[in-house]
Write an enzyme that holds these catalytic residues in place. Sequence first.
Site, mmCIF file in Angstrom:
data_model
loop_
_atom_site.group_PDB
_atom_site.id
_atom_site.type_symbol
_atom_site.label_atom_id
_atom_site.label_comp_id
_atom_site.label_asym_id
_atom_site.label_seq_id
_atom_site.Cartn_x
_atom_site.Cartn_y
_atom_site.Cartn_z
ATOM 1 N N THR A 126 -33.773 -67.843 29.630
ATOM 2 C CA THR A 126 -32.473 -67.715 29.353
ATOM 3 C C THR A 126 -31.350 -67.311 30.646
ATOM 4 O O THR A 126 -31.697 -66.518 31.215
ATOM 5 C CB THR A 126 -31.804 -66.714 28.356
ATOM 6 O OG1 THR A 126 -32.689 -67.055 27.024
ATOM 7 C CG2 THR A 126 -30.294 -66.586 28.075
ATOM 8 N N ASN B 237 -26.159 -66.801 20.853
ATOM 9 C CA ASN B 237 -26.543 -65.427 20.854
ATOM 10 C C ASN B 237 -25.148 -64.254 20.760
ATOM 11 O O ASN B 237 -25.174 -63.575 19.997
ATOM 12 C CB ASN B 237 -27.437 -64.830 21.933
ATOM 13 C CG ASN B 237 -28.826 -65.311 21.689
ATOM 14 O OD1 ASN B 237 -29.124 -65.743 20.749
ATOM 15 N ND2 ASN B 237 -29.783 -64.777 22.885
ATOM 16 N N ALA C 25 -25.453 -55.712 7.295
ATOM 17 C CA ALA C 25 -24.830 -54.422 8.231
ATOM 18 C C ALA C 25 -26.088 -53.501 8.643
ATOM 19 O O ALA C 25 -26.924 -53.496 7.688
ATOM 20 C CB ALA C 25 -23.907 -53.801 7.433
ATOM 21 N N CYS D 247 -32.711 -59.704 23.688
ATOM 22 C CA CYS D 247 -31.936 -60.897 23.733
ATOM 23 C C CYS D 247 -30.434 -60.562 23.641
ATOM 24 O O CYS D 247 -29.656 -60.629 24.771
ATOM 25 C CB CYS D 247 -32.184 -61.929 22.923
ATOM 26 S SG CYS D 247 -33.884 -62.398 23.043
HETATM 27 C C1 UGA Z 1 -32.454 -63.572 18.840
HETATM 28 C C2 UGA Z 1 -31.861 -64.791 18.180
HETATM 29 O O1 UGA Z 1 -31.954 -64.642 16.916
HETATM 30 C C3 UGA Z 1 -32.897 -65.780 18.385
HETATM 31 O O2 UGA Z 1 -32.268 -67.171 17.866
HETATM 32 C C4 UGA Z 1 -32.855 -66.053 20.027
HETATM 33 O O3 UGA Z 1 -33.896 -66.937 20.418
HETATM 34 C C5 UGA Z 1 -33.505 -64.722 20.673
HETATM 35 O O4 UGA Z 1 -32.453 -63.720 20.175
HETATM 36 C C6 UGA Z 1 -33.570 -65.025 22.200
HETATM 37 O O5 UGA Z 1 -32.449 -65.119 22.612
HETATM 38 O O6 UGA Z 1 -34.724 -64.821 22.557
HETATM 39 P P1 UGA Z 1 -34.219 -61.693 18.426
HETATM 40 O O7 UGA Z 1 -33.724 -61.046 19.470
HETATM 41 O O8 UGA Z 1 -35.885 -61.956 18.066
HETATM 42 O O9 UGA Z 1 -33.611 -63.120 18.246
HETATM 43 O O10 UGA Z 1 -33.791 -61.036 17.000
HETATM 44 P P2 UGA Z 1 -32.779 -61.179 15.634
HETATM 45 O O11 UGA Z 1 -33.498 -61.423 14.423
HETATM 46 O O12 UGA Z 1 -31.801 -62.229 16.203
HETATM 47 O O13 UGA Z 1 -32.106 -59.524 15.598
HETATM 48 C C7 UGA Z 1 -31.379 -59.213 16.747
HETATM 49 C C8 UGA Z 1 -30.883 -57.807 16.478
HETATM 50 O O14 UGA Z 1 -29.833 -58.050 15.590
HETATM 51 C C9 UGA Z 1 -32.001 -56.856 15.827
HETATM 52 O O15 UGA Z 1 -31.562 -55.603 16.149
HETATM 53 C C10 UGA Z 1 -31.548 -56.792 14.237
HETATM 54 O O16 UGA Z 1 -31.626 -55.664 13.471
HETATM 55 C C11 UGA Z 1 -30.001 -57.229 14.376
HETATM 56 N N1 UGA Z 1 -29.508 -57.996 13.051
HETATM 57 C C12 UGA Z 1 -29.728 -59.168 12.818
HETATM 58 C C13 UGA Z 1 -28.773 -57.164 12.204
HETATM 59 O O17 UGA Z 1 -28.325 -55.727 12.591
HETATM 60 N N2 UGA Z 1 -28.214 -57.770 11.149
HETATM 61 C C14 UGA Z 1 -28.372 -58.970 11.007
HETATM 62 O O18 UGA Z 1 -27.943 -59.693 9.984
HETATM 63 C C15 UGA Z 1 -29.426 -59.823 11.566
#
Ligand code: UGA
Length: 435
Positions: free
Chosen positions: A122, A211, A255, A263
């Site tokens: 990125t 993101n 939430a 990321c």
């Molecule tokens: C995120 C993006 O979802 C990916 O598409 C992207 O490729 C990646 O970053 C990156 O840039 O490399 P990731 O960090 O693995 O992926 O995890 P997510 O599932 O997106 O969760 C990120 C954070 O948001 C976590 O702390 C999760 O608990 C939180 N989250 C996610 C929430 O609090 N609520 C939600 O509804 C979804």
Amino acid sequence: MRIAMIGTGYVGLVSGACLSEFGHEVVCIDKDQAKIAELNKGRVPIFEPGLDEVVAANARAGRLSFACDLSAAVSQADAVFIAVGTPSRRGDGHADLSFVFGAAEEIARALDGYTVVVTKSTVPVGTGRKVEDIIRKLRPTAEFDVASNPEFLREGSAIEDFRRPDRIVVGAETERARNVLKEVYRPLYLNETPIVFTSRETSELIKYAANAFLATKITFINEMADLCEKVGADVQEVARGIGLDGRIGGKFLHAGPGFGGSCFPKDTLALLKTSQDANAPVRIVETVVAVNESRKARMAEKIIEAFGGVKGKTIAVLGLTFKPNTDDMRDAPSLVIVPKLQAEGARIRAYDPEGAHEAKKVLEVETCEDAYEALAGADGVVILTEWNEFRALDLERVKGLLKKPLMVDLRNIYRPAQMAEAGFTYVSVGRATVG
Ligand code: UGA
């Protein structure tokens, strides 16, 4: 097609392994000799469901190998992916591009025949152009193009995301480069996965915009959750009620204690820096960053309040990683919450199915072998990460092990009515407290 993948971190390893599964011959390169030696023995240094199998199968088939020698791999490659780290630069939040530029220099020296150099890390808008300048300066007559191909993998489901992406984004300036990338993603192309061909700058910005938008969605629902608690509404029903509108969509509306990981925190900050430098402020993202940061500390206060003060109390903490199905602790809410509870005098007994080893490096915390061991004799339990195994705890047993039946569930994995019936005081996010 021959591919060199520079960097065997999370992105490089998953992408390299999955591209070899597409039938390409992939060499993953890393300077870390110990890591390469482990990988050559079939030992994968990160926990990612399914990755071990993909690595083993393709290494066995002779399509995937690991090496420290960048020049040999690059000189033979049709496409070279740069997948090195771009951490936040200390002090100012800018993405640190020294690894990317270092890789570009080494690649330049090794190029042999037409090669497409692809930034998968990125990187801020304009980096592709800089990579091209670096290579051009060192090798003015070399035949190459520099393209951008951001990745959208989620930790914990990265293999599936790679095999079945919503889209592929390619920023390339020449038809020749576009054709090479089309060939790289041929199996997906044939499957009718949408491929967005665009300019390099646009491609680079798409990654940050995606993101930042997702981080905004999470922060929006987190603030709605706070409002729900004040006005007696239920955030899960609000999320469902709005998410069914196709224009909004139901995903990323859970939430919780605030987003973390490798990321969103880093990329939202880097986007802010880019926007400030370009004199085009993105105030929504500025607010998202600030709200998310303060939320983690406020979650600790929520726990302290639920326990009626934590001095001298033992708290069982279930989950330490930033999300389930990973051992990644980067920017996990637990890194703020656990020390704050400890500072208030709490003793923490934690259990995380995969994260204990990583957690020990960044938290001074007592870890247990399973959830029930952490619960034994504690004054209450806090759920910080929604690992599947926490969704079906034996509530009678939990009650028997705790001094008081108190659960603070920051991921809303239980239903208030069910917890009330089981005799718990149950505090969750954006829903009524019961018991
Ligand atoms: C995120 C993006 O979802 C990916 O598409 C992207 O490729 C990646 O970053 C990156 O840039 O490399 P990731 O960090 O693995 O992926 O995890 P997510 O599932 O997106 O969760 C990120 C954070 O948001 C976590 O702390 C999760 O608990 C939180 N989250 C996610 C929430 O609090 N609520 C939600 O509804 C979804």
